[in-house]
Design a protein around this motif. Structure first.
Motif: not given
Length: 378
Positions: A197-225
């Motif tokens: 997912r290129l050219g897009v920033g991250v708005a927030s990180v939660s226990d369930h995934g990453v919310r992109l600056a576009s408003g979309e959420t990418v679900e995850a079991d594990l987030v690595v920064v």
């Protein structure tokens, strides 16, 4: 008796201590480390050790008994809290005050984080936690398409995880290698099933995934920064040493105080070939910078002009990079990019400033010789 103190028990600090002893320093030698592990190397943490291909003992710089055998006072689990330059004293978190005649700051860097949960990768404990997480499989979202992010992505795919990499730049590694080479790594990871997912920033990180600056959420079991690291300069800054992006040094790794030196990730020395200050976070800089600073502490004539060097192994791609691409105006490929056996040369004003060999070995010395020759031309 003369006392030399090294703050930072990573690779740079450990190799500096080794060099001091090997080259004749017989005074008191104190090596201070905030971590509880004895000095170890960091590249395996995102490579072989993370993938379970290397034993834990192989990551350490020296065997357990080396420090006692060489009269190195290794103090682990304690950090430096204040540096008093006028007194030649380092104050430590355990309440002690450690005097010194010469001091080396090798305090390294700290991973940048995002608000909320998410693993970072810097310590051996981080690597072991991440390896356990990858072993469970599932969906992994990696924020950051730099070296750490891509190496973790490769390890995660090899572990059978579903992997998404989120990167605000149009291509991975674009800031350090440019678009031309970034496209090669993008294609490599896509072929291995990584979603970019290129050219897009991250708005927030939660226990369930990453919310992109576009408003979309990418679900995850594990987030690595993996969004880079900040050099640990506060000790130096509050003491009054000159600090820019790192601790400012001359070409001998001496800071703005004549009895204090810096090496590794935190140091920003003048590089005589590039003609400017250059801070480098790679393994080879710690490996070579620590010994160079130690020799300067011993009063030797030191000009630290090593070219930056980095290597990576991702899937079937092995690569060595050397130099610095800042301000390049031309990039040339030689070999076969589709077969991923090629050499890249970056130039500025007709002079080669960086090079990279991909799946072609024993070529880095030739690249470095060419860079040195070009940069030395008047």
């Amino acid at each position: 008796m003369t006392t030399h103190v090294i703050v930072g028990a990573g690779l740079a600090g450990a190799k500096a201590a080794q060099t001091l002893r090997e080259e004749g320093f017989d005074g008191d030698l104190v090596l201070i480390g905030a971590e509880r592990e004895r000095p170890y190397e960091r590249p395996p943490l995102s490579k072989d050790y993370l993938q379970g291909k290397s034993e834990r003992e192989k990551i350490f710089v020296h065997p357990p008994g080396w420090y006692g055998k060489h009269d190195v006072d290794l103090r682990l689990g304690v950090s430096a809290t204040r540096l008093a330059l006028d007194e030649h004293v380092v104050e430590l978190s355990d309440g002690t005050r450690q005097p010194y005649d010469k001091l080396l700051l090798a305090t390294g860097a700290t991973p940048r984080r995002l608000p909320g949960p998410g693993l970072t990768l810097r310590s051996v404990e981080d690597s072991e936690t991440l390896r356990d997480g990858l072993a469970r499989g599932g969906r992994v979202v990696i924020v950051g398409g730099g070296w750490i992010g891509l190496e973790v992505a490769a390890a995660a795919r090899l572990a059978g995880c579903e992997v998404t990499v989120v990167e605000p730049e149009p291509l991975p590694l674009a800031r350090v290698l440019g678009a031309e080479v970034g496209a090669v790594f993008a294609a490599l990871h896509r072929e291995q099933g990584v979603v970019l997912r290129l050219g897009v920033g991250v708005a927030s990180v939660s226990d369930h995934g990453v919310r992109l600056a576009s408003g979309e959420t990418v679900e995850a079991d594990l987030v690595v920064v993996g969004i880079g690291a900040a050099p640990n300069v506060e000790l130096a800054r509050t003491a009054g040493l000159e600090v820019a992006s790192g601790i400012v040094c001359d070409a001998s790794l001496r800071t703005s105080h004549p009895d204090v030196y810096a090496a590794g990730d935190v140091a920003e020395p003048y590089h005589p070939l590039y003609g400017r200050k250059l801070r480098v976070e790679h393994w080879a800089n710690a490996l070579n910078g620590g010994p160079a600073a130690a020799r300067a502490m011993l009063g030797r004539e030191v000009v630290y002009d090593r070219l930056p060097y980095f290597f990576t192994d991702q899937y079937t791609l092995g690569m060595e990079f050397t130099g610095d691409t800042t301000g390049y105006d031309e990039v040339v490929f030689e070999g076969s990019v589709p077969e991923r056996e090629f050499v890249v040369r970056w130039s500025r004003d007709g002079r080669m400033v960086a090079g990279m060999n991909v799946n072609i070995w024993d070529g880095v010395e030739e690249l470095q010789n060419r860079i040195r020759a070009d940069l030395s031309r008047s």
